[in-house]
Design a protein around this motif. Structure first.
Motif, PDB file in Angstrom:
ATOM      1  N   ALA A  89       1.002  -1.200   0.063  1.00  0.00           N
ATOM      2  CA  ALA A  89      -0.005  -0.072  -0.005  1.00  0.00           C
ATOM      3  C   ALA A  89       0.761   1.208  -0.036  1.00  0.00           C
ATOM      4  O   ALA A  89       0.500   2.437  -0.778  1.00  0.00           O
ATOM      5  N   ALA A  90       1.894   1.285   0.759  1.00  0.00           N
ATOM      6  CA  ALA A  90       2.969   2.246   0.821  1.00  0.00           C
ATOM      7  C   ALA A  90       3.612   2.508  -0.442  1.00  0.00           C
ATOM      8  O   ALA A  90       3.854   3.736  -0.973  1.00  0.00           O
ATOM      9  N   HIS A  91       3.867   1.504  -1.159  1.00  0.00           N
ATOM     10  CA  HIS A  91       4.340   1.370  -2.567  1.00  0.00           C
ATOM     11  C   HIS A  91       3.592   2.016  -3.656  1.00  0.00           C
ATOM     12  O   HIS A  91       4.012   2.926  -4.235  1.00  0.00           O
ATOM     13  N   SER A  92       2.099   1.867  -3.461  1.00  0.00           N
ATOM     14  CA  SER A  92       1.398   2.448  -4.412  1.00  0.00           C
ATOM     15  C   SER A  92       1.276   3.852  -4.156  1.00  0.00           C
ATOM     16  O   SER A  92       1.111   4.675  -4.950  1.00  0.00           O
ATOM     17  N   LEU A  93       1.156   4.186  -2.884  1.00  0.00           N
ATOM     18  CA  LEU A  93       0.889   5.677  -2.514  1.00  0.00           C
ATOM     19  C   LEU A  93       2.319   6.270  -2.899  1.00  0.00           C
ATOM     20  O   LEU A  93       1.975   7.605  -3.409  1.00  0.00           O
ATOM     21  N   LYS A  94       3.223   5.909  -2.839  1.00  0.00           N
ATOM     22  CA  LYS A  94       4.656   6.473  -3.213  1.00  0.00           C
ATOM     23  C   LYS A  94       4.612   6.588  -4.719  1.00  0.00           C
ATOM     24  O   LYS A  94       4.910   7.939  -5.206  1.00  0.00           O
ATOM     25  N   GLY A  95       4.075   5.661  -5.522  1.00  0.00           N
ATOM     26  CA  GLY A  95       4.086   5.836  -7.000  1.00  0.00           C
ATOM     27  C   GLY A  95       3.127   7.015  -7.464  1.00  0.00           C
ATOM     28  O   GLY A  95       3.458   7.661  -8.363  1.00  0.00           O
ATOM     29  N   ALA A  96       2.115   6.860  -6.866  1.00  0.00           N
ATOM     30  CA  ALA A  96       0.963   8.060  -6.875  1.00  0.00           C
ATOM     31  C   ALA A  96       1.470   9.389  -6.763  1.00  0.00           C
ATOM     32  O   ALA A  96       1.270  10.358  -7.355  1.00  0.00           O
ATOM     33  N   ALA A  97       2.197   9.355  -5.678  1.00  0.00           N
ATOM     34  CA  ALA A  97       2.770  10.727  -5.172  1.00  0.00           C
ATOM     35  C   ALA A  97       3.655  11.286  -6.274  1.00  0.00           C
ATOM     36  O   ALA A  97       3.844  12.480  -6.511  1.00  0.00           O
ATOM     37  N   ALA A  98       4.599  10.290  -6.772  1.00  0.00           N
ATOM     38  CA  ALA A  98       5.646  10.730  -7.680  1.00  0.00           C
ATOM     39  C   ALA A  98       4.951  11.233  -8.913  1.00  0.00           C
ATOM     40  O   ALA A  98       5.556  12.232  -9.422  1.00  0.00           O
ATOM     41  N   ASN A  99       4.002  10.254  -9.432  1.00  0.00           N
ATOM     42  CA  ASN A  99       3.204  10.874 -10.490  1.00  0.00           C
ATOM     43  C   ASN A  99       2.655  12.357 -10.531  1.00  0.00           C
ATOM     44  O   ASN A  99       2.640  12.992 -11.419  1.00  0.00           O
ATOM     45  N   ALA A 100       2.109  12.534  -9.269  1.00  0.00           N
ATOM     46  CA  ALA A 100       1.515  13.942  -8.820  1.00  0.00           C
ATOM     47  C   ALA A 100       2.587  14.950  -8.792  1.00  0.00           C
ATOM     48  O   ALA A 100       2.162  16.142  -8.403  1.00  0.00           O
ATOM     49  N   GLY A 101       3.863  14.517  -8.463  1.00  0.00           N
ATOM     50  CA  GLY A 101       4.697  15.534  -8.122  1.00  0.00           C
ATOM     51  C   GLY A 101       4.968  15.922  -6.844  1.00  0.00           C
ATOM     52  O   GLY A 101       5.361  17.056  -6.386  1.00  0.00           O
ATOM     53  N   ALA A 102       4.389  15.046  -5.981  1.00  0.00           N
ATOM     54  CA  ALA A 102       4.410  15.360  -4.352  1.00  0.00           C
ATOM     55  C   ALA A 102       5.522  14.766  -3.774  1.00  0.00           C
ATOM     56  O   ALA A 102       5.460  13.523  -3.273  1.00  0.00           O
ATOM     57  N   ALA A 103       6.514  15.304  -3.891  1.00  0.00           N
ATOM     58  CA  ALA A 103       7.997  15.054  -3.621  1.00  0.00           C
ATOM     59  C   ALA A 103       8.043  14.533  -2.115  1.00  0.00           C
ATOM     60  O   ALA A 103       8.433  13.498  -1.666  1.00  0.00           O
ATOM     61  N   GLN A 104       7.294  15.261  -1.074  1.00  0.00           N
ATOM     62  CA  GLN A 104       7.762  15.264   0.080  1.00  0.00           C
ATOM     63  C   GLN A 104       6.842  13.962   0.616  1.00  0.00           C
ATOM     64  O   GLN A 104       7.251  12.926   1.368  1.00  0.00           O
TER      65      GLN A 104
END
Length: 107
Positions: free
Chosen positions: A39-54
């Motif tokens: 689940a954290a991996h999925s969130l990490k990928g979505a955040a990267a795609n959205a440009g949410a670096a932090q």
């Protein structure tokens, strides 16, 4: 460079984020290391795609902790993750100087 694609990516992030966050929290509370890491991996990928670096960095840290079985440490990071997500939802709609694309393809 494609504002419509950027808006689509952000809209997908904002619509999927609550479910991804809930899945992560549930897995951590159920002491399920593999599910929490996934689940954290999925969130990490979505955040990267959205440009949410932090948020990407925080999700990556949670993923590593969960994969290592350090679920208490991973759960301790949920407050930071939630604050980062709340900030994204607060400022996200103002990231671009374009109007969201409406159904039917016109702005």
């Amino acid at each position: 460079d494609d504002p419509e694609l950027a808006i689509d990516v952000l809209n997908a992030f904002f619509s999927e984020c609550p479910q991804m966050t809930a899945a992560l929290e549930h897995a951590l509370h159920q002491q399920q290391s593999a599910a929490a890491a996934a689940a954290a991996h999925s969130l990490k990928g979505a955040a990267a795609n959205a440009g949410a670096a932090q948020l990407r960095v925080t999700a990556a840290q949670i993923e590593r902790l969960a994969a290592a079985g350090r679920l208490q440490d991973a759960a301790a990071m949920l407050g930071l993750m939630s604050a980062q997500i709340e900030e994204l939802f607060r400022v996200g709609p103002r990231v671009f100087d374009v109007e969201p694309v409406q159904a039917g393809g016109s702005a």
